[in-house]
Design a protein around this motif. Structure first.
Motif, PDB file in Angstrom:
ATOM      1  N   TRP A  58       8.692  30.523   5.551  1.00 41.57           N
ATOM      2  CA  TRP A  58       9.175  31.912   5.568  1.00 41.57           C
ATOM      3  C   TRP A  58       8.598  32.691   4.387  1.00 41.57           C
ATOM      4  N   VAL A  59       8.617  32.071   3.210  1.00 49.60           N
ATOM      5  CA  VAL A  59       8.062  32.721   2.018  1.00 49.60           C
ATOM      6  C   VAL A  59       6.578  33.011   2.209  1.00 49.60           C
TER       7      VAL A  59
ATOM      8  N   LEU B  30       5.998  31.675   9.712  1.00 43.46           N
ATOM      9  CA  LEU B  30       6.913  31.368  10.809  1.00 43.46           C
ATOM     10  C   LEU B  30       6.705  32.306  11.993  1.00 43.46           C
ATOM     11  N   PRO B  31       6.907  31.808  13.214  1.00 40.32           N
ATOM     12  CA  PRO B  31       6.930  32.709  14.374  1.00 40.32           C
ATOM     13  C   PRO B  31       8.077  33.709  14.214  1.00 40.32           C
ATOM     14  N   PRO B  32       7.984  34.886  14.824  1.00 43.02           N
ATOM     15  CA  PRO B  32       9.005  35.925  14.629  1.00 43.02           C
ATOM     16  C   PRO B  32      10.423  35.452  14.915  1.00 43.02           C
ATOM     17  N   GLU B  33      10.626  34.717  15.991  1.00 44.50           N
ATOM     18  CA  GLU B  33      11.978  34.281  16.339  1.00 44.50           C
ATOM     19  C   GLU B  33      12.556  33.332  15.296  1.00 44.50           C
ATOM     20  N   ARG B  34      11.719  32.378  14.821  1.00 41.57           N
ATOM     21  CA  ARG B  34      12.194  31.446  13.805  1.00 41.57           C
ATOM     22  C   ARG B  34      12.416  32.162  12.485  1.00 41.57           C
TER      23      ARG B  34
ATOM     24  N   PRO C  62      22.107  24.805  17.467  1.00 38.36           N
ATOM     25  CA  PRO C  62      21.027  25.437  16.705  1.00 38.36           C
ATOM     26  C   PRO C  62      20.191  24.416  15.954  1.00 38.36           C
ATOM     27  N   ILE C  63      18.902  24.682  15.873  1.00 40.12           N
ATOM     28  CA  ILE C  63      18.002  23.814  15.111  1.00 40.12           C
ATOM     29  C   ILE C  63      18.219  24.089  13.620  1.00 40.12           C
ATOM     30  N   PRO C  64      18.497  23.064  12.812  1.00 40.88           N
ATOM     31  CA  PRO C  64      18.811  23.288  11.401  1.00 40.88           C
ATOM     32  C   PRO C  64      17.640  23.887  10.631  1.00 40.88           C
ATOM     33  N   ILE C  65      17.993  24.682   9.618  1.00 42.14           N
ATOM     34  CA  ILE C  65      16.987  25.266   8.730  1.00 42.14           C
ATOM     35  C   ILE C  65      16.658  24.244   7.647  1.00 42.14           C
TER      36      ILE C  65
END
Length: 277
Positions: A15-16, A20-24, A4-7
């Protein structure tokens, strides 16, 4: 198995802001569900954003007072302020960048004697030096993904750069990997890997596979007639840079160490990078 790509903190801010794209966004929300401290931070940012919106929305369309327009003066770019305070590097011409002096040093893989000469230093080397000076003084978050999660770092940067990205290991040269981050380059993303020696001195490797960056790094005569790779040296203030083009990549190694130390480490970086091609 897909790693997984780290957050990152950049993901949380995006995100706030709803960027972000829906999947991300779903990945970030799943992460926040199991990380309450980060969720509280994100919600705090969201609340601050709403407070600022409520405070400034009523006045954002008002005309700028004439007095402020008269008193306005051009300001140095954000990185110039940081550099001046952090490493005392002279910044000239406002947003135009630095005036750097450079030397071209031709090396063979076996370490042939250098042949110095004055050249025009590229914008590629300037960006590498700026990135080094901006992020290395940071004690709390100098990298986006640390060396303890190297597999995730490699996967993330490889995905974003569109090509395998693996940092050299420089323990035998006295430097341990701290981690890395993604940065904007001249025409697209670049990777920065950061290292530290036992005294706490940092060294960064700046890597790009963007055609525009490589053309800048190549310059008018980056490869000698005998086909050897040409390393170039640049210095400004306390930041020294060795940079070169090899195949589809441009590389720049930056540090406050002296030219001899930088050349020694650059040789090992070059050896490892060519060995993995």
């Amino acid at each position: 198995m897909t790693v997984p790509i780290p957050i990152t903190e950049s993901d949380l801010h995006a995100w706030v802001d709803g960027q972000l794209p829906p999947e991300r966004a779903r990945e970030v929300e799943a992460y926040l569900a199991s990380h309450p401290d980060d969720l509280r931070r994100a919600e705090t940012w969201r609340a601050q954003k709403q407070e600022l919106k409520g405070l400034f929305d009523p006045v954002q369309d008002e005309p700028i007072p004439a007095q402020l327009l008269r008193e306005a003066r051009p300001r140095r770019p954000w990185w110039a302020e940081r550099l001046a305070a952090g490493v005392a590097i002279a910044v000239v011409s406002g947003a135009a960048g630095w005036g750097l002096r450079g030397e071209s040093v031709a090396h063979s893989a076996a370490g042939a004697a250098p042949a110095p000469g004055i050249v025009q230093v590229s914008a590629f080397a300037q960006r590498a030096a700026i990135a080094h000076a901006v992020f290395t003084p940071d004690q709390r978050r100098p990298v986006e993904v640390d060396a303890a999660h190297e597999d995730q770092l490699v996967t993330w940067l490889s995905n974003r750069m569109g090509t395998p990205m693996r940092p050299p290991h420089l323990q035998e040269q006295g430097y341990v990997l701290e981690g890395g981050r993604l940065l904007p380059g001249g025409k697209g993303p670049v990777a920065q890997f950061m290292y530290r020696d036992p005294a706490g001195r940092r060294l960064t490797l700046y890597v790009s596979n963007q055609l525009g960056d490589i053309a800048e790094a190549r310059g008018p005569a980056s490869r000698p007639a005998n086909g050897e790779t040409a390393f170039r040296f640049a210095r400004e203030g306390e930041v020294n840079v060795f940079y070169w083009v090899d195949g589809p990549f441009g590389y720049a190694l930056s540090t406050e160490a002296d030219k001899g130390e930088l050349g020694r480490v650059s040789g090992e970086v070059y050896r490892q990078l060519t060995a993995h091609r």
